[in-house]
Design a protein around this motif. Structure first.
Motif, short mmCIF file in Angstrom:
data_model
loop_
_atom_site.label_atom_id
_atom_site.label_comp_id
_atom_site.label_asym_id
_atom_site.label_seq_id
_atom_site.Cartn_x
_atom_site.Cartn_y
_atom_site.Cartn_z
N CYS A 1 32.09 44.03 43.52
CA CYS A 1 31.23 42.83 43.55
C CYS A 1 29.78 43.21 43.24
O CYS A 1 29.10 42.50 42.49
CB CYS A 1 31.32 42.17 44.92
N THR A 2 29.33 44.31 43.79
CA THR A 2 27.95 44.76 43.54
C THR A 2 27.77 45.16 42.09
O THR A 2 26.78 44.79 41.44
CB THR A 2 27.62 45.96 44.45
N GLN A 3 28.73 45.91 41.55
CA GLN A 3 28.63 46.38 40.17
C GLN A 3 28.66 45.23 39.18
O GLN A 3 27.94 45.24 38.17
CB GLN A 3 29.76 47.36 39.87
N LEU A 4 29.51 44.23 39.44
CA LEU A 4 29.70 43.13 38.49
C LEU A 4 28.78 41.94 38.76
O LEU A 4 28.68 41.03 37.92
CB LEU A 4 31.16 42.66 38.53
N GLY A 5 28.17 41.91 39.93
CA GLY A 5 27.30 40.79 40.25
C GLY A 5 28.06 39.49 40.45
O GLY A 5 27.58 38.42 40.04
N VAL A 6 29.24 39.57 41.06
CA VAL A 6 30.06 38.37 41.32
C VAL A 6 30.34 38.26 42.81
O VAL A 6 30.18 39.22 43.56
CB VAL A 6 31.38 38.42 40.53
N SER A 7 30.78 37.09 43.22
CA SER A 7 31.07 36.86 44.63
C SER A 7 32.42 37.47 45.00
O SER A 7 33.26 37.75 44.14
CB SER A 7 31.11 35.35 44.92
N ARG A 8 32.62 37.67 46.29
CA ARG A 8 33.89 38.23 46.77
C ARG A 8 35.08 37.32 46.42
O ARG A 8 36.11 37.83 45.96
CB ARG A 8 33.81 38.45 48.29
N PRO A 9 34.98 35.99 46.60
CA PRO A 9 36.11 35.13 46.21
C PRO A 9 36.46 35.22 44.73
O PRO A 9 37.63 35.20 44.36
CB PRO A 9 35.63 33.72 46.60
N THR A 10 35.43 35.31 43.87
CA THR A 10 35.69 35.41 42.43
C THR A 10 36.44 36.69 42.11
O THR A 10 37.43 36.68 41.37
CB THR A 10 34.36 35.38 41.65
N LEU A 11 35.98 37.81 42.66
CA LEU A 11 36.65 39.08 42.42
C LEU A 11 38.06 39.08 43.00
O LEU A 11 39.02 39.53 42.38
CB LEU A 11 35.83 40.23 43.01
N ALA B 1 40.08 36.64 43.52
CA ALA B 1 41.00 35.83 42.72
C ALA B 1 41.52 36.64 41.54
O ALA B 1 42.71 36.57 41.20
CB ALA B 1 40.30 34.56 42.25
N ALA B 2 40.63 37.41 40.90
CA ALA B 2 41.06 38.23 39.77
C ALA B 2 42.01 39.33 40.23
O ALA B 2 43.02 39.61 39.57
CB ALA B 2 39.84 38.83 39.08
N VAL B 3 41.70 39.94 41.35
CA VAL B 3 42.57 41.00 41.88
C VAL B 3 43.93 40.43 42.26
O VAL B 3 44.98 41.03 41.97
CB VAL B 3 41.90 41.68 43.09
N ASP B 4 43.93 39.24 42.89
CA ASP B 4 45.20 38.61 43.28
C ASP B 4 46.10 38.41 42.06
O ASP B 4 47.32 38.62 42.14
CB ASP B 4 44.94 37.25 43.94
N THR B 5 45.51 37.99 40.96
CA THR B 5 46.29 37.77 39.75
C THR B 5 46.89 39.07 39.23
O THR B 5 48.06 39.12 38.83
CB THR B 5 45.42 37.13 38.65
N LEU B 6 46.11 40.15 39.25
CA LEU B 6 46.61 41.43 38.76
C LEU B 6 47.65 42.02 39.70
O LEU B 6 48.57 42.70 39.27
CB LEU B 6 45.44 42.40 38.58
N VAL B 7 47.51 41.74 40.99
CA VAL B 7 48.55 42.17 41.94
C VAL B 7 49.85 41.41 41.68
O VAL B 7 50.94 41.99 41.62
CB VAL B 7 48.07 41.94 43.39
N ALA B 8 49.73 40.09 41.49
CA ALA B 8 50.92 39.28 41.21
C ALA B 8 51.56 39.66 39.89
O ALA B 8 52.78 39.52 39.72
CB ALA B 8 50.54 37.79 41.19
N SER B 9 50.76 40.17 38.94
CA SER B 9 51.29 40.57 37.64
C SER B 9 51.87 41.98 37.66
O SER B 9 52.41 42.44 36.65
CB SER B 9 50.17 40.51 36.58
N GLY B 10 51.76 42.66 38.78
CA GLY B 10 52.34 43.99 38.89
C GLY B 10 51.48 45.10 38.33
O GLY B 10 51.98 46.19 38.05
N LEU B 11 50.17 44.85 38.18
CA LEU B 11 49.27 45.87 37.64
C LEU B 11 48.50 46.60 38.74
O LEU B 11 48.08 47.75 38.55
CB LEU B 11 48.29 45.24 36.66
N LEU B 12 48.30 45.94 39.86
CA LEU B 12 47.62 46.55 41.01
C LEU B 12 48.50 46.42 42.25
O LEU B 12 49.33 45.51 42.35
CB LEU B 12 46.28 45.87 41.28
N VAL B 13 48.30 47.34 43.18
CA VAL B 13 49.01 47.31 44.47
C VAL B 13 47.97 47.36 45.58
O VAL B 13 47.06 48.19 45.55
CB VAL B 13 49.97 48.50 44.61
#
Length: 266
Positions: free
Chosen positions: A45-55, A57-69
């Motif tokens: 969040c600090t590096q990208l300058g985005v809020s925790r919910p925004t980040l 949401a992106a992580v949740d999608t990549l977890v659901a897609s099987g790219l992150l655990v």
């Protein structure tokens, strides 16, 4: 990708911002091995300058897609590599009929951006090189069916316009630029839709979808286009018909389907 131009409106500008966060996360995944940790949500969040919910949401999608655990109390890690199945041998070109229905599209974003590390690798250009970034909503008989993100090296088509993309990008390259698209490598995998993607496609959040990832090259093996497409899982399917070739031990597949294979431009 780093934005450097004028985008096409508030909603589409939001798409570009969210895509930037996703591209950074995908770059982290691609530059690490399965099982490697990625930075914490707070750090990102600090590096990208985005809020925790925004980040998140992106992580949740990549977890659901099987790219992150996610592992409780430990953090986030690159998921194990996926099993890859080729639909057809690389030496056999795919020739398929166009899908039924009246296909049309609506341009949501048309801007000039920096390629960034991930897209730059795919197009074999510098991360600082400019490219034309296009977001299109694809419709069949007026109903949204797919969301496409096109990345085109700006140096290949200076002054490219939305009309030229919509009227047939490959034909424009051949007739106006002397560039002949010749080959494409495409992967297909299941995924789920984010809130913004689902809203554009008119389906519930986390609805299943098919993710098409394609790189097109010309007769000189030069990348001319990188496309990431999301097709609604409830309205799109692929059918593969296998033909036995003279009693061969393994059947050689020839592709047939009920939707447009390449999915973007003609």
């Amino acid at each position: 990708m780093d934005q450097q131009g004028t985008s096409g409106g508030g909603t589409s500008g939001g798409v570009l911002k969210r895509e930037r966060v996703r591209e950074v996360l995908l770059d982290l995944i691609e530059t690490r091995s399965p099982g490697d940790a990625i930075p914490s949500e707070r750090t990102l969040c600090t590096q990208l300058g985005v809020s925790r919910p925004t980040l998140r949401a992106a992580v949740d999608t990549l977890v659901a897609s099987g790219l992150l655990v996610r592992e409780h109390g430990r953090g986030m890690f690159v998921a194990p590599a996926k099993v890859t199945q080729e639909l057809a041998p690389g030496s056999r070109p795919l020739t398929v009929p166009r899908a039924a229905g009246h296909w049309s599209s609506r341009v949501l974003e048309f801007s000039t951006v920096r390629a960034g590390a991930r897209v730059g690798r795919r197009l074999r250009i510098s991360p600082a090189a400019e490219l034309v970034y296009v977001v299109r909503l694809r419709l069949v008989d007026g109903e949204p069916i797919a969301l496409e993100h096109l990345h085109i090296p700006a140096a290949l088509a200076p002054g490219l316009t939305p009309a030229q993309v919509e009227s047939g990008f490959y034909a424009h390259l051949r007739e106006a630029r002397g560039i002949r698209p010749a080959h494409a490598a495409q992967s297909i995998e299941p995924t789920v839709l984010t809130e913004d993607e689902a809203a554009l496609l008119g389906v519930p959040v986390l609805s299943p979808a098919l993710l098409f990832d394609r790189i097109t090259t010309d007769t000189e093996d030069r990348p001319v286009e990188y496309v990431r497409s999301l097709y609604r899982g409830d309205r799109y399917r692929i059918v593969s018909r296998l033909e036995l070739d003279g009693g061969a031990e393994h059947p050689a597949p020839t592709a047939s389907r009920t939707a447009a294979w390449w999915g973007t431009v003609e």
